[in-house]
Design an enzyme around this catalytic site. Sequence first.
Site, short mmCIF file in Angstrom:
data_model
loop_
_atom_site.label_atom_id
_atom_site.label_comp_id
_atom_site.label_asym_id
_atom_site.label_seq_id
_atom_site.Cartn_x
_atom_site.Cartn_y
_atom_site.Cartn_z
N SER A 170 0.72 -1.17 0.08
CA SER A 170 -0.10 0.18 0.10
C SER A 170 1.02 1.31 -0.03
O SER A 170 2.01 1.34 0.62
CB SER A 170 -0.99 -0.10 1.33
OG SER A 170 -1.98 0.96 1.24
N ASP A 171 0.52 2.42 -0.58
CA ASP A 171 1.24 3.34 -0.61
C ASP A 171 -0.08 4.59 -0.72
O ASP A 171 -0.88 4.51 -1.65
CB ASP A 171 2.27 3.66 -1.76
CG ASP A 171 2.97 4.76 -1.58
OD1 ASP A 171 3.98 4.73 -1.06
OD2 ASP A 171 2.88 5.95 -2.45
N GLN A 172 0.46 5.67 -0.26
CA GLN A 172 -0.50 6.76 -0.17
C GLN A 172 0.09 8.47 -0.42
O GLN A 172 1.30 8.42 0.24
CB GLN A 172 -1.28 6.84 1.20
CG GLN A 172 -2.19 8.12 1.37
CD GLN A 172 -2.92 7.77 2.64
OE1 GLN A 172 -2.17 8.19 3.87
NE2 GLN A 172 -4.26 7.47 2.95
N GLY A 219 -2.82 3.48 -3.04
CA GLY A 219 -2.67 2.66 -3.98
C GLY A 219 -2.70 1.15 -3.26
O GLY A 219 -2.06 1.28 -2.02
#
Length: 198
Positions: free
Chosen positions: A68-70, A105
């Site tokens: 996960s990426d933000q 993501g």
Amino acid sequence: MPQLVLASTSSYRRALLEKLQLPFITDAPETDETPHAGESTEALVQRLASAKAQALAGRYPQHLIIGSDQVCVIDGKITGKPLQYSTAVKQLQQASGQCVTFYTGLTLLNTANNSINCTCETFDVYFRTLSQAEIDGYLLREQPWNCAGSFKSEGLGITLFERLAGRDPNTLIGLPLIALTQMLIEQGVNPLTVKPVE
């Protein structure tokens, strides 16, 4: 059930994943998070979420790896973690009275069969018009130096907002659990039918 691996050392993401009551381990991926020239925000977070999951694939060959990426976008510009007070002040001043969009993501990589599922979830935060005293008071109380956008929505940060809009409030904290649950079910892991963690 394949072992779940959270490709993150974020305490926030770990706490969110614990809500699903599934056994999992965490590991730190090493990835280059530099945006590519001309890359859209959605493409950036999906690429980074995927890169984080794939960075651990060699160590976990029969697993489901969650990446996960933000990023936070204020006034059309990607904004990162403030890391210090002065940057946090600037971020909240920019956000005051504005809509701030979070792009998260999410990737689920099944290393047993090499299948990968990626998505991007957005979440809009509408800020109240904030006085300097409110900004200072908030930052001194909560010290959100490691939070994109300079606030913690799960804490006192909720007082900064006029309203929130999005499919899953967990997205705002960094891990879209509704989308993740759908991905897990597609891989045969249903949080409601798997024996919960004791």
